[in-house]
Design a protein around this motif. Structure first.
Motif, PDB file in Angstrom:
ATOM      1  N   ASP A 334       0.937  -1.167  -0.010  1.00  0.00           N
ATOM      2  CA  ASP A 334      -0.087  -0.077   0.033  1.00  0.00           C
ATOM      3  C   ASP A 334       0.962   1.403  -0.034  1.00  0.00           C
ATOM      4  N   TYR A 335       1.706   1.092  -0.755  1.00  0.00           N
ATOM      5  CA  TYR A 335       2.734   2.392  -1.165  1.00  0.00           C
ATOM      6  C   TYR A 335       1.995   3.594  -1.491  1.00  0.00           C
ATOM      7  N   LYS A 336       2.572   4.848  -1.053  1.00  0.00           N
ATOM      8  CA  LYS A 336       2.038   6.191  -1.499  1.00  0.00           C
ATOM      9  C   LYS A 336       3.486   6.796  -1.688  1.00  0.00           C
ATOM     10  N   VAL A 337       3.604   7.340  -3.062  1.00  0.00           N
ATOM     11  CA  VAL A 337       5.069   7.550  -3.425  1.00  0.00           C
ATOM     12  C   VAL A 337       5.132   8.997  -3.708  1.00  0.00           C
ATOM     13  N   ASN A 338       6.098   9.555  -3.397  1.00  0.00           N
ATOM     14  CA  ASN A 338       6.573  11.117  -3.640  1.00  0.00           C
ATOM     15  C   ASN A 338       5.437  12.019  -3.127  1.00  0.00           C
ATOM     16  N   ILE A 339       5.083  11.619  -1.914  1.00  0.00           N
ATOM     17  CA  ILE A 339       4.023  12.513  -1.132  1.00  0.00           C
ATOM     18  C   ILE A 339       4.968  13.616  -0.200  1.00  0.00           C
ATOM     19  N   GLU A 340       4.447  14.397   0.334  1.00  0.00           N
ATOM     20  CA  GLU A 340       5.018  15.222   1.247  1.00  0.00           C
ATOM     21  C   GLU A 340       4.742  14.568   2.786  1.00  0.00           C
ATOM     22  N   LEU A 341       5.854  14.091   3.239  1.00  0.00           N
ATOM     23  CA  LEU A 341       6.068  13.533   4.749  1.00  0.00           C
ATOM     24  C   LEU A 341       5.965  14.829   5.714  1.00  0.00           C
ATOM     25  N   PRO A 342       5.388  14.406   6.880  1.00  0.00           N
ATOM     26  CA  PRO A 342       5.310  15.529   7.975  1.00  0.00           C
ATOM     27  C   PRO A 342       6.770  15.804   8.541  1.00  0.00           C
ATOM     28  N   ASP A 343       6.946  16.974   8.734  1.00  0.00           N
ATOM     29  CA  ASP A 343       8.296  17.366   9.347  1.00  0.00           C
ATOM     30  C   ASP A 343       8.773  16.727  10.731  1.00  0.00           C
TER      31      ASP A 343
END
Length: 816
Positions: A334-343
């Motif tokens: 269930d990959y989500k690719v090239n998303i913004e990750l929380p700092d």
């Protein structure tokens, strides 16, 4: 408020049940259609998504879907993939895969193996798609299993969210845990964040930095050989063997599978080469790694799973633990690719963290909402049969001669009573007496040393902390047998340390008063206790001594912006010469000890500013040190001193990794620089020394070819260095198992010089008829050592260059 809370609770339950009811768990089995044999680690994926799972050892799988119907695809190298449309989750879904047959075409054989051209293309394609991969998030499930010789002794599982950022690395948040009854939740470390991704350039394998098989320079590190060609879905799959090209570098060996049309890794089956071994007490380290990859129909080849299997064995002579079998399986989907990750993920330098609120809801998350890999039959039995009393300590209890000296920890019996594994008697009364004695003596430590002036000194030191450990007192007192009943026979003192600020321990105040027999020169390596053995057995005493009544007051501050602590101290001291006392030694050698040197008598008033940072430099070379100390001492008449001088001193230790940095213990260069000088009128008791060997004890930082009496000097400089080649020279000589012995080959050298003022030499000659110990010219030496003998000792063979001669010595083994 109570009604509102009730409404929220009911809503949460209703929406939670609705969410759970909307999900469907599909279970089934994947097998070879011709033989019926299960296909373990087969990849099952929901078509056109990143969501999937893998099968267990029995070919069984479990997958949760949000809606029906759904199309599942099962893949396994060497077989045709199979699609099944699932409309009903109540029935098992079985996949029977048929062998794949493809037109392999022809491979042109040139001067190099075809695998080299294949891997060159794999590396180039990886550079292209990896450049566009910035981040990903994935659901993860991990299971760890420990075994002894006969059975599974523990299982731990976790469900987590894994995150990856090209620049910031990996992070993982555990959402749920489960483990066998003999483990507590805090001991469950199952997770994926520290597991390898074999598409990375470099991989951390048990502390070794190993070059990956798709590293840009992999062709310089590995021998790739085309062994066979298989197929999947009509596409060719190259089976390539991997061997080590560089025999002293930690690398992988095994097999990789490359999809021909995409030139992408499909699977790796690798294990570390013979360089990846550990010194004692590790007796055996044998782990193998398997991993699959998929692009899930997209452009990025991402990990599907990680499987680790092997054995670790630990023991020393007389104490051996049973072999520990280790198996770990993890899957990502269930990959989500090239998303913004929380700092916030990267604010702390913690790779693994726990969502405590989620973990508390273990049943609803772990058992209903997560795609776990089904337990195999042995694991099912383990979960049912292992109870809380079957601790890992029991399962892994060692055997051997030294076990009789182990005081096993107390364990609770089934009736609630406490059972002690310790041998020996002692009822309640004895325990109470022991407790009283422990309270009386726990803050007291004995002190003792022997030298030619004091003879035997014996005393006690008491330390105590108060006010939340912000106030510390130290009191000592002792008696020296060499003085009869004179006042010089007694030494005593008190020291108070205070951390006055409640919210920080960066600042401290220290005050001390003591009357004692001090060493005439300061040694950065040895103390009077450590040098007691040489005069006790008739060899020359290391120090000279004088009587010192001292008061000091100062402060220390641990700095924020630069490393280390800074201390400012005022000392007022009264110095008096004391006489030589005894030639006594235990073995009656009747050697005449040299006279105790004079001191310049008077009062010393001085301010000392010190800056120091690092770890304990007095480890005698057992570990590498990153340490320095810089001090300036100023004495003047306006400070109530009999002498006017300023004294400068530096002592620097550095450890530098040199060759084979990818190994667990790289080759290292260790250096010690110590130097000092002065301006003004320096009293003789303020000289410093260059440390030398204590007889045959030849630690790092001391000159190994000068024995017993150190080099004295008002000014001095010395550089000691050694290079630890670890076991590499022994391996080069053909001893491939040398790393497992822990033996290390060390080359060392040193150079130094001291300067003594002419008036001190003249006065020494007039009083005693000989000169103090100092260097006429540069002291120079070099040599070679064999370290970690029996994992404890080090043998040194040193050669004196300025006054030719060989010297043998022993010291503490260099462990790190």
């Amino acid at each position: 408020m109570k009604i509102k809370a009730l409404i929220i609770t009911i809503s949460t339950i209703l929406f939670g049940l609705s969410s759970l009811n909307a999900q469907h768990r599909i279970e089934g089995r994947i097998a070879d259609a011709e033989t019926g044999e299960p296909l373990p680690a087969a990849h099952i994926v929901i078509k056109d998504t990143y969501k999937g799972t893998i099968s267990n050892q029995d070919g069984e799988f479990s997958l949760i879907v949000s809606e029906l119907p759904v199309t599942l695809i099962a893949r396994f190298i060497g077989f045709e993939s199979q699609e099944v449309v699932v409309t009903n989750a109540d029935k098992p879904v079985d996949f029977l895969l048929h062998p794949s047959i493809a037109d392999m075409g022809e491979i042109t054989v040139s001067g190099e193996d075809p695998a080299i051209a294949i891997m060159r293309e794999v590396i180039e394609r990886k550079k292209i798609w990896r450049a566009d991969l910035r981040t990903y998030q994935a659901e993860a499930y991990t299971r760890q299993q420990l075994k002894n010789d006969t059975s599974i002794i523990s299982i731990s599982e976790s469900v987590s969210i894994a995150y990856w950022d090209k620049e910031k690395g990996s992070r993982e948040i555990l959402k749920s845990k489960r483990q066998t009854a003999n483990m507590d939740e805090a001991s469950n470390f199952a997770g994926v964040s520290y597991l390898p991704n074999f598409y990375d350039d470099n991989l951390d394998i048990a502390g070794f930095n190993v070059v990956g098989v798709t590293h840009p320079d992999a062709l310089s590190y590995y021998d790739f050989t085309l062994e066979d060609m298989q197929s999947i879905d009509g596409q060719v799959v190259y089976e390539i063997s991997v061997g080590s090209r560089r025999q002293f570098q930690p690398l992988f060996e095994g097999t990789i599978f490359v999809l021909g049309e995409e030139y992408a890794l499909l699977e790796v089956d690798l294990k570390p080469n013979a360089v990846v071994v550990f010194p004692p007490p590790v007796q055996d380290f044998d782990l193998s790694y398997s991993q699959q990859f998929s692009n899930f129909g997209g452009e990025f080849w991402l990990p599907v799973d990680v499987r680790i299997d092997g054995l670790v064995e630990i023991g020393v002579v007389g104490l051996r633990f049973p072999p520990v079998g280790f198996r770990q399986v993890a899957k990502l989907n269930d990959y989500k690719v090239n998303i913004e990750l929380p700092d916030t993920l990267f604010q702390k330098n913690e790779m693994l963290s726990v969502d405590s609120a989620s973990v508390a809801m273990e049943d609803s998350i772990f058992f209903r909402q997560v795609d776990v890999i089904p337990l195999d039959e042995q694991e099912e039995v383990a979960y049912k049969s292992i109870d809380s009393t079957a601790t890992l300590e029991k399962a892994l209890r060692p055997t051997g001669f030294f076990t009789r000296f182990i005081d096993w920890e107390e364990e609770s019996g089934s009736d609630g009573t406490t059972v002690s594994a310790s041998t020996g008697g002692g009822g309640q009364s004895g325990g109470s007496q022991s407790s009283v004695l422990s309270k009386l003596t726990r803050n007291i430590t004995p002190q003792a040393h022997f030298n030619r002036v004091e003879a035997l000194y014996a005393g006690l030191k008491h330390e105590r902390r108060y006010i939340d450990n912000r106030l510390r007192s130290t009191v000592f007192g002792g008696y020296s047998t060499g003085y009869g009943s004179g006042e010089e026979a007694f030494s005593f003192g008190v020291k108070m340390s205070l951390w006055p600020l409640k919210n920080t321990r960066r600042f401290a105040l220290v005050s001390e008063y003591k009357v004692f027999n001090d060493t005439q020169y300061n040694s950065d390596m040895f103390t009077p206790t450590l040098t007691s053995f040489t005069p006790l057995f008739g060899y020359p005493d290391y120090f000279d001594y004088y009587r010192n009544e001292s008061f000091s007051f100062g402060g220390a501050y641990l700095m924020r912006t630069i490393p280390g602590a800074i201390r400012l101290t005022y000392n007022y001291e009264t110095h008096e010469s004391i006489d030589y006392s005894t030639n006594y030694d235990l073995i009656g050698r009747n050697n005449i000890q040299r006279p105790n040197s004079y001191v310049d008598e008077g009062n010393l008033g001085a301010l000392t500013l010190t800056w120091n940072e690092g770890n304990d430099k007095k480890a005698f070379g057992a570990v590498g040190a990153e340490d320095f100390e810089l001090s300036v001492e100023h004495s003047a008449s306006y400070l109530s001193s009999s002498w006017d001088y300023t004294k400068f001193k530096i002592d620097l230790y550095r450890s530098i990794e040199t060759f084979y940095q990818r190994r667990f213990f790289p080759n290292t260069l260790e250096m010690r620089l110590n130097a000092g000088t002065y301006i003004g009128d320096l009293p003789v008791q303020k000289n410093e020394v260059l440390d030398v060997a204590q007889g045959v004890f030849t630690p790092f930082g001391a000159f190994k070819t000068k024995r017993y009496v150190p080099y004295e000097g008002a000014s001095y400089v010395a550089l000691n260095a050694e290079h630890n080649f670890k076991s590499v020279p022994l391996e080069m000589l053909g001893w491939r198992n040398a790393p497992q012995t822990g033996l290390s080959v060390i080359a060392f050298g040193g150079i130094g010089k001291t300067w003594v003022r002419d008036r001190q030499v003249d006065e020494f000659q007039n009083r005693y008829g000989f000169s103090p110990s100092f260097t006429e010219d540069l002291h120079m030496e070099a040599g070679i050592s064999l370290s970690n003998i029996f994992s404890l000792f080090r043998a040194d063979l040193a050669y004196r260059i300025d006054q030719p001669g060989f010297f043998l010595g022993i010291s503490v083994a260099r462990f790190f």
